[in-house]
Design a protein around this motif. Structure first.
Motif, short mmCIF file in Angstrom:
data_model
loop_
_atom_site.label_atom_id
_atom_site.label_comp_id
_atom_site.label_asym_id
_atom_site.label_seq_id
_atom_site.Cartn_x
_atom_site.Cartn_y
_atom_site.Cartn_z
N ASN A 252 9.44 77.08 -64.76
CA ASN A 252 9.90 75.71 -64.53
C ASN A 252 9.58 75.22 -63.11
O ASN A 252 10.34 74.44 -62.53
CB ASN A 252 11.40 75.59 -64.79
N ALA A 253 8.47 75.66 -62.56
CA ALA A 253 8.04 75.17 -61.26
C ALA A 253 7.49 73.76 -61.39
O ALA A 253 7.02 73.36 -62.46
CB ALA A 253 6.98 76.10 -60.67
N ASP A 254 7.53 73.01 -60.31
CA ASP A 254 6.94 71.67 -60.26
C ASP A 254 5.48 71.85 -59.85
O ASP A 254 5.16 71.92 -58.66
CB ASP A 254 7.70 70.82 -59.24
N ARG B 99 11.97 73.60 -55.91
CA ARG B 99 11.19 72.57 -56.62
C ARG B 99 10.23 71.83 -55.69
O ARG B 99 10.02 70.62 -55.82
CB ARG B 99 12.13 71.58 -57.31
N LYS C 268 6.67 70.63 -54.68
CA LYS C 268 5.48 70.37 -55.48
C LYS C 268 4.40 71.38 -55.13
O LYS C 268 3.98 71.51 -53.98
CB LYS C 268 4.97 68.96 -55.24
#
Length: 270
Positions: free
Chosen positions: A47-49, A19, A21
């Motif tokens: 569902n990556a940030d 996760r 950024k």
């Protein structure tokens, strides 16, 4: 320079897993915007940030500058920046990113400023592939690699956007490019992308084939390539990534109107 797809994939997958950024930054031409949209949707699907940025007053001819890093990249808390169709302004930006613990991947055929391990360009490709490579295909390489790692078919899910990006690049349609375009057209027959659907609908096109796809791209290119402000670029990304059908229709209508006005203005100028 080197075509380090494997190292780049490892960094992207690591960022997804932990996760980190991720900020995707693209140039504001049509190919880059379409490529950005396909990668952004892929990362969101996993569902990556992730956030995205497009050029504004803190950039220079699509290049990432120190001011842009200070005012945007660092503010997002980015750990990984992926640049599509653009490069760093100089080695100074390279050093600033390193000092702040920010890795970056440059996805550009002729990238100059880079971290040796994270660079996707044509430098070490043979002449055969160099002639058939563009930024859109390099982005597809990333998406396909991510899809393989996670054992999903996400690379096919957004094949229509990659296909539009390849056609928008004006690259000759042959060999692998032709295969990707066929894959994209196949996907287009049952696309879930409201932006693409809206472009076909607003152009009153019902038949899907290479000719009609090229017609749609040429129909909006004058607006796509004329838009230079960040807010305008964001509208384009929204068109291709929105999950709101009505919003997609509004944006498509606006783009087509802008294209028609630009053509009218050009005719009067001559």
């Amino acid at each position: 320079m080197a075509y380090n797809l494997e190292n780049s994939l490892k960094r992207v997958i690591n960022a997804i897993t932990y996760r980190d950024k991720i900020v995707v930054f693209s140039n504001n031409d049509s190919e880059s915007i379409l490529s950005l949209s396909s990668l952004l949707l892929t990362l969101r699907y996993l569902n990556a940030d992730v956030e995205y940025l497009t050029p504004n007053e803190f950039t220079l001819d699509g290049k990432l500058t120190k001011d842009y890093i200070d005012n945007y990249i660092k503010a997002f808390g980015a750990k990984l920046v992926i640049l599509i169709g653009c490069d760093l302004q100089s080695h100074k930006e390279n050093e600033i990113l390193r000092e702040n613990g920010i890795d970056f991947i440059v996805v550009k055929k002729d990238a100059k400023y880079y971290q040796e391990n994270y660079i996707l360009n044509e430098a070490k490709m043979d002449g055969y592939r160099k002639e058939r490579t563009t930024e859109a295909i390099l982005v597809f390489d990333i998406i396909e690699g991510i899809s393989s790692y996670y054992r999903t078919s996400v690379f096919y899910k957004y094949a229509d956007l990659i296909m539009l990006a390849i056609i928008s690049s004006d690259l000759a349609i042959k060999d692998m490019n032709r295969s990707l375009i066929r894959l994209g057209i196949d996907k287009l027959h049952n696309t879930n992308n409201y932006g693409i659907k809206a472009l076909f609908e607003m152009n009153n096109i019902n038949e899907i084939n290479l000719s009609t796809v090229q017609l749609v791209i040429e129909g909006v290119k004058p607006s796509l390539n004329a838009l230079g402000r960040m807010d305008d670029s964001k509208i384009l990304v929204e068109l291709f990534t929105t999950d709101n059908q009505q919003r997609a229709r509004q944006i498509a209508k606006y783009l087509i109107k802008e294209s028609e006005q630009k053509r009218t203005h050009e005719k009067r100028a001559y």
